[in-house]
Design a protein around this motif. Structure first.
Motif, PDB file in Angstrom:
ATOM      1  N   GLN A  70       0.457  -9.482 -11.485  1.00 23.85           N
ATOM      2  CA  GLN A  70       1.379  -9.959 -10.449  1.00 23.85           C
ATOM      3  C   GLN A  70       0.656 -10.839  -9.433  1.00 23.85           C
ATOM      4  OE1 GLN A  70       5.109  -9.354  -9.784  1.00 23.85           O
ATOM      5  NE2 GLN A  70       4.216 -11.258  -9.055  1.00 23.85           N
ATOM      6  N   ASP A 116       5.032 -16.327   0.384  1.00 20.98           N
ATOM      7  CA  ASP A 116       5.283 -15.087   1.118  1.00 20.98           C
ATOM      8  C   ASP A 116       4.986 -13.843   0.285  1.00 20.98           C
ATOM      9  OD1 ASP A 116       7.318 -15.431  -0.674  1.00 20.98           O
ATOM     10  OD2 ASP A 116       8.940 -14.924   0.713  1.00 20.98           O
ATOM     11  N   ALA A 117       4.117 -13.968  -0.701  1.00 20.08           N
ATOM     12  CA  ALA A 117       3.773 -12.821  -1.554  1.00 20.08           C
ATOM     13  C   ALA A 117       3.122 -11.717  -0.725  1.00 20.08           C
ATOM     14  CB  ALA A 117       2.833 -13.273  -2.666  1.00 20.08           C
ATOM     15  N   ASP A 118       3.496 -10.495  -1.003  1.00 19.55           N
ATOM     16  CA  ASP A 118       2.970  -9.349  -0.251  1.00 19.55           C
ATOM     17  C   ASP A 118       1.669  -8.869  -0.895  1.00 19.55           C
ATOM     18  OD1 ASP A 118       2.641  -7.228   1.460  1.00 19.55           O
ATOM     19  OD2 ASP A 118       4.102  -5.939   0.432  1.00 19.55           O
ATOM     20  N   VAL A 119       0.635  -9.696  -0.820  1.00 19.52           N
ATOM     21  CA  VAL A 119      -0.656  -9.351  -1.430  1.00 19.52           C
ATOM     22  C   VAL A 119      -1.268  -8.110  -0.773  1.00 19.52           C
ATOM     23  CG1 VAL A 119      -3.007 -10.151  -1.878  1.00 19.52           C
ATOM     24  CG2 VAL A 119      -1.070 -11.709  -2.197  1.00 19.52           C
ATOM     25  N   PRO A 120      -1.360  -8.033   0.567  1.00 21.28           N
ATOM     26  CA  PRO A 120      -1.946  -6.829   1.177  1.00 21.28           C
ATOM     27  C   PRO A 120      -1.181  -5.559   0.810  1.00 21.28           C
ATOM     28  CG  PRO A 120      -1.812  -8.601   2.778  1.00 21.28           C
ATOM     29  CD  PRO A 120      -1.021  -9.034   1.589  1.00 21.28           C
ATOM     30  N   GLY A 121       0.158  -5.656   0.786  1.00 18.67           N
ATOM     31  CA  GLY A 121       0.951  -4.477   0.463  1.00 18.67           C
ATOM     32  C   GLY A 121       0.715  -4.000  -0.953  1.00 18.67           C
ATOM     33  N   LEU A 122       0.670  -4.927  -1.914  1.00 17.17           N
ATOM     34  CA  LEU A 122       0.421  -4.543  -3.305  1.00 17.17           C
ATOM     35  C   LEU A 122      -0.948  -3.885  -3.439  1.00 17.17           C
ATOM     36  CD1 LEU A 122       1.271  -6.599  -6.464  1.00 17.17           C
ATOM     37  CD2 LEU A 122      -0.933  -5.472  -6.252  1.00 17.17           C
ATOM     38  N   TRP A 148       1.541 -14.761  -8.745  1.00 16.15           N
ATOM     39  CA  TRP A 148       1.896 -15.258  -7.421  1.00 16.15           C
ATOM     40  C   TRP A 148       1.062 -16.487  -7.072  1.00 16.15           C
ATOM     41  CZ3 TRP A 148       1.912  -9.842  -4.665  1.00 16.15           C
ATOM     42  CH2 TRP A 148       3.197  -9.282  -4.758  1.00 16.15           C
ATOM     43  N   ARG A 187      -0.886  -0.318  -1.825  1.00 16.12           N
ATOM     44  CA  ARG A 187      -0.140   0.663  -2.626  1.00 16.12           C
ATOM     45  C   ARG A 187      -0.944   1.059  -3.872  1.00 16.12           C
ATOM     46  NH1 ARG A 187       3.935  -2.942  -1.201  1.00 16.12           N
ATOM     47  NH2 ARG A 187       3.860  -3.987  -3.233  1.00 16.12           N
TER      48      ARG A 187
END
Length: 375
Positions: free
Chosen positions: A346, A357-363, A350, A366
């Motif tokens: 993923q 606006d990819a949520d790299v830190p969030g991925l 991206w 998690r």
């Protein structure tokens, strides 16, 4: 009493070396064969997160790894000009008593593991691999490419993403390219580099560096995959230096150190996760032979080490060997491996698609939180 007495390990990389040491600890007789006469003592650097360090501690080599590596607990995000935008605390996936991350020179890790294999009493044959194998209900007959033969209770295929053993047993999954190319090179550690720093953007998708010792780092650049023929006549060091021209900060010093083409490594990103069982009869896959992914989460070695740990635990603690043992190994490993493979892919996509606006830190957060649980 262990469930098997004799095991052949095919491949002397991270997973093959790890499972050899862990099985020898239970008194299992091990033959390890590795096709490379030099036992793969090469490469630039490697990033090991806490869950990988946890397995290395259980193998018994943590003290040596710490001595030869550089531990840290934060990750820096920088602008192309070198401005630090954010410093994140990394999740200690190996537990609070281990660093969140450790960088080290890849040859140093391989030497530590191969020394542990030698010390374990395993029989090692370099420049040798499997030519053919035949199974029955009680074992596997193996013919090697030097003409020797052997019979084993179990064969562990740890021969990498292009695994010939995987093909021999009829598993048809193959790595598929994702369209990214990665440049890596070792360099002296600039003063002030105390963690991994990553830049998303600039001339490349990612530019980063990781300390690998008191005096060393490895630098990496991620770009769109090139045709290998286009690299054939390039000075790889000059090309990697050219790609760093758009980056400031510590890159000015790093750039000056990239001079030796033989120290520059260019690889492409692949994705594979063997669907269905990771074994056929008494032959079982571990590490890159079963799964591989882009290094965007820095979890390739960790997943290979965890494979070795889980399979060794089952073989060492069960009284009998049966289909259920290998099925349980697969069931325990697939959810964690799939999490890493899907997340790594993923992140790769991206970047390739330019998702702003990819949520790299969030991925990342998690994934590492989930990996904090024991495999």
């Amino acid at each position: 009493m262990p469930s098997v007495s004799t095991v052949l390990v095919v491949g002397g990389g991270t997973s093959g070396n790890a499972i050899t040491v862990l099985l020898r600890r239970a008194g299992i007789e091990i033959d390890l064969v590795e096709t490379e006469p030099g036992w793969n003592i090469r490469g630039s650097g490697i990033t090991l997160q806490g869950n990988a360090l946890r397995v290395l501690r259980e193998i018994g080599v943590w003290d040596q790894v710490l001595e030869h590596g550089f531990p840290f607990n934060t990750l820096g995000l920088t602008a192309p000009d070198g401005t630090v935008l954010h410093i994140a605390d990394e999740f200690p996936a190996g537990g609070a008593d281990l660093p969140a991350t450790l960088g080290m020179q890849r040859p140093a890790l391989q030497r530590i593991l191969t020394d542990a294999v030698r010390a374990s009493g395993a029989r090692v044959r370099l420049g040798c691999t499997v030519k053919s194998l035949t199974q029955d209900d009680t074992g596997v007959e193996v013919t090697f490419d030097d003409g020797a033969t052997g019979r084993y209770d179990l064969v562990v295929a740890a021969d990498g993403r292009r695994s010939a053993t995987r093909a021999m047993i009829g598993i048809t999954d193959r790595p598929e390219s994702l369209g990214m190319g990665i440049w890596r090179a070792p360099a002296p550690r600039p003063a002030g580099v105390e963690r991994s720093d990553l830049t998303y953007g600039g001339p490349c998708y990612i530019a980063g560096y990781t300390p690998t010792g008191d005096n060393s780092i490895y630098a990496l650049l991620v770009e769109r995959q090139r045709d290998r023929d286009s690299l054939e006549h390039l000075d790889l060091a000059a090309e990697m230096r050219r790609l760093t021209d758009g980056y400031g900060g510590h890159w000015a010093q790093i750039r000056e150190s990239i001079n030796d083409p033989s120290q520059v490594n260019y690889t492409v990103t692949d994705r594979m996760l063997v669907e269905g069982p990771w074994h056929r009869g008494r032959v079982v896959l571990v590490g890159d032979a079963a799964h591989c992914c882009p290094p965007t989460l820095a979890q390739g070695a960790a997943m290979a080490l965890e494979d070795a740990l889980v399979l060794a635990e089952l073989l060492n603690t069960r009284d009998t060997f049966d289909e259920a043992l290998l099925t349980e190994y697969h069931a325990r490993r697939v959810p964690r491996v799939r999490l890493v493979v899907d997340g790594s892919v993923q992140l790769c996509r991206w970047l390739l698609d330019g998702v702003a606006d990819a949520d790299v830190p969030g991925l990342m957060a998690r994934t590492m939180t989930a990996l904090g649980e024991r495999p």
